[in-house]
Design a protein around this motif. Structure first.
Motif, short mmCIF file in Angstrom:
data_model
loop_
_atom_site.label_atom_id
_atom_site.label_comp_id
_atom_site.label_asym_id
_atom_site.label_seq_id
_atom_site.Cartn_x
_atom_site.Cartn_y
_atom_site.Cartn_z
N MET A 81 37.69 42.53 31.68
CA MET A 81 37.68 42.61 33.13
C MET A 81 38.74 41.65 33.67
O MET A 81 38.87 40.53 33.19
N GLU A 82 39.45 42.10 34.67
CA GLU A 82 40.53 41.32 35.25
C GLU A 82 40.01 40.11 36.03
O GLU A 82 39.03 40.20 36.77
N HIS A 83 40.66 38.98 35.87
CA HIS A 83 40.38 37.77 36.63
C HIS A 83 41.43 37.65 37.72
O HIS A 83 42.62 37.60 37.42
N ILE A 84 41.00 37.63 38.97
CA ILE A 84 41.92 37.51 40.09
C ILE A 84 41.87 36.07 40.59
O ILE A 84 40.80 35.55 40.90
N HIS A 85 43.01 35.44 40.64
CA HIS A 85 43.11 34.06 41.08
C HIS A 85 43.23 34.03 42.60
O HIS A 85 44.11 34.69 43.16
N ILE A 86 42.36 33.30 43.25
CA ILE A 86 42.33 33.21 44.71
C ILE A 86 43.10 31.98 45.14
O ILE A 86 42.89 30.88 44.61
N LEU A 87 43.97 32.15 46.13
CA LEU A 87 44.75 31.03 46.64
C LEU A 87 44.98 31.22 48.14
O LEU A 87 45.41 32.28 48.57
N THR A 88 44.68 30.18 48.91
CA THR A 88 44.94 30.17 50.34
C THR A 88 45.36 28.77 50.76
O THR A 88 44.84 27.79 50.23
N ASP A 89 46.28 28.68 51.70
CA ASP A 89 46.67 27.36 52.19
C ASP A 89 45.73 26.86 53.28
O ASP A 89 45.91 25.78 53.82
N ALA A 90 44.69 27.64 53.58
CA ALA A 90 43.67 27.22 54.55
C ALA A 90 42.67 26.24 53.94
O ALA A 90 41.81 25.71 54.64
N ALA A 126 44.77 21.59 36.95
CA ALA A 126 44.68 22.81 36.15
C ALA A 126 43.41 23.58 36.50
O ALA A 126 42.50 23.72 35.69
N TYR A 127 43.34 24.08 37.73
CA TYR A 127 42.22 24.91 38.16
C TYR A 127 42.65 25.74 39.36
O TYR A 127 43.66 25.46 40.01
N ASP A 128 41.88 26.80 39.65
CA ASP A 128 42.13 27.66 40.81
C ASP A 128 41.14 27.34 41.91
O ASP A 128 40.07 26.77 41.66
N GLN A 129 41.47 27.73 43.14
CA GLN A 129 40.53 27.56 44.25
C GLN A 129 39.27 28.38 43.97
O GLN A 129 38.16 27.95 44.25
N ALA A 130 39.48 29.58 43.46
CA ALA A 130 38.37 30.46 43.07
C ALA A 130 38.91 31.51 42.13
O ALA A 130 40.12 31.75 42.07
N ILE A 131 37.99 32.14 41.43
CA ILE A 131 38.31 33.27 40.56
C ILE A 131 37.40 34.42 40.98
O ILE A 131 36.20 34.22 41.22
N ARG A 132 38.00 35.59 41.08
CA ARG A 132 37.20 36.79 41.34
C ARG A 132 37.24 37.64 40.09
O ARG A 132 38.31 37.96 39.56
N VAL A 133 36.04 37.99 39.60
CA VAL A 133 35.88 38.86 38.46
C VAL A 133 34.97 39.99 38.92
O VAL A 133 33.80 39.75 39.24
N GLY A 134 35.51 41.19 39.00
CA GLY A 134 34.74 42.29 39.57
C GLY A 134 34.43 41.97 41.02
O GLY A 134 35.32 41.64 41.80
N ASN A 135 33.15 42.01 41.36
CA ASN A 135 32.77 41.67 42.74
C ASN A 135 32.20 40.25 42.85
O ASN A 135 31.72 39.85 43.89
N MET A 136 32.29 39.46 41.77
CA MET A 136 31.79 38.09 41.77
C MET A 136 32.93 37.12 42.06
O MET A 136 33.99 37.22 41.45
N TRP A 187 28.91 30.53 44.40
CA TRP A 187 29.11 31.83 43.78
C TRP A 187 28.78 32.85 44.86
O TRP A 187 27.78 32.70 45.58
N ALA A 188 29.60 33.88 44.99
CA ALA A 188 29.37 34.91 46.01
C ALA A 188 29.62 36.29 45.42
O ALA A 188 30.31 36.44 44.40
N ILE A 189 29.08 37.29 46.10
CA ILE A 189 29.27 38.69 45.72
C ILE A 189 30.03 39.38 46.84
O ILE A 189 29.58 39.39 47.99
N VAL A 190 31.19 39.96 46.51
CA VAL A 190 31.96 40.73 47.49
C VAL A 190 31.23 42.06 47.69
O VAL A 190 30.93 42.76 46.72
N GLN A 191 30.93 42.37 48.93
CA GLN A 191 30.24 43.62 49.24
C GLN A 191 31.21 44.78 49.10
O GLN A 191 32.28 44.78 49.70
N GLU A 192 30.85 45.77 48.33
CA GLU A 192 31.72 46.91 48.03
C GLU A 192 32.15 47.67 49.28
O GLU A 192 33.26 48.17 49.35
N ASP A 193 31.29 47.75 50.27
CA ASP A 193 31.60 48.54 51.46
C ASP A 193 32.69 47.93 52.33
O ASP A 193 33.17 48.53 53.27
N ARG A 194 33.13 46.74 52.00
CA ARG A 194 34.22 46.11 52.76
C ARG A 194 35.58 46.66 52.34
O ARG A 194 36.56 46.50 53.04
N GLY A 195 35.62 47.25 51.15
CA GLY A 195 36.86 47.86 50.68
C GLY A 195 38.01 46.89 50.50
O GLY A 195 39.16 47.29 50.46
#
Length: 134
Positions: A1-10, A17-27, A123-131
């Motif tokens: 499963m792909e790991h998406i690295h989250i980055l925002t300047d906000a 050596a860490y990311d602000q967050a990692i998204r894996v699937g909807n987690m 830890w959060a779950i991205v709601q699928e209906d947000r697209g």
């Protein structure tokens, strides 16, 4: 499963050596946040409440970049340097989270980086209906 690295300047951008967050699937799993200003100007002044609110602001910004909100949080981990602040933390927490509350772990620690009093990760779950996808 792909790991998406989250980055925002906000929110504070990691210099380690860490990311602000990692998204894996909807987690989405965030790194932990203190009352650090996004500009890295150090821990904000104003005491425990100000630090807690800044940490929550940082978390909300990272969650938004990942496509979710505090309403999507299912787990919260809180570290306190003074467990006597538990009641104050819980009062503030209820301003950000509402029933049904996420699960939570609160621990006392000897110290936090930069002299912070509180550190939080979620830890959060991205709601699928947000697209939304990264």
């Amino acid at each position: 499963m792909e790991h998406i690295h989250i980055l925002t300047d906000a929110a504070p951008v990691p210099h380690g050596a860490y990311d602000q967050a990692i998204r894996v699937g909807n987690m989405v799993i965030t790194s932990s946040y203190m009352g650090l200003h996004p500009s890295h100007a150090g821990i904000i002044t104003g005491g425990f409440e100000a630090e807690f609110r800044q940490a929550m602001h940082n978390i909300a910004a990272v969650l938004a970049a990942a496509g979710c909100t505090l309403r999507d949080v299912v787990r919260v981990n809180v570290s306190l340097t003074d467990l006597q602040k538990y009641t104050e933390m819980d009062r503030l927490y209820r301003e950000y989270f509402h029933p049904p509350y996420p699960t939570r772990r609160t621990i006392g620690v000897k110290e936090l980086l930069g002299g912070a009093q509180v550190e939080i990760d979620v830890w959060a779950i991205v709601q699928e209906d947000r697209g939304h996808s990264q």
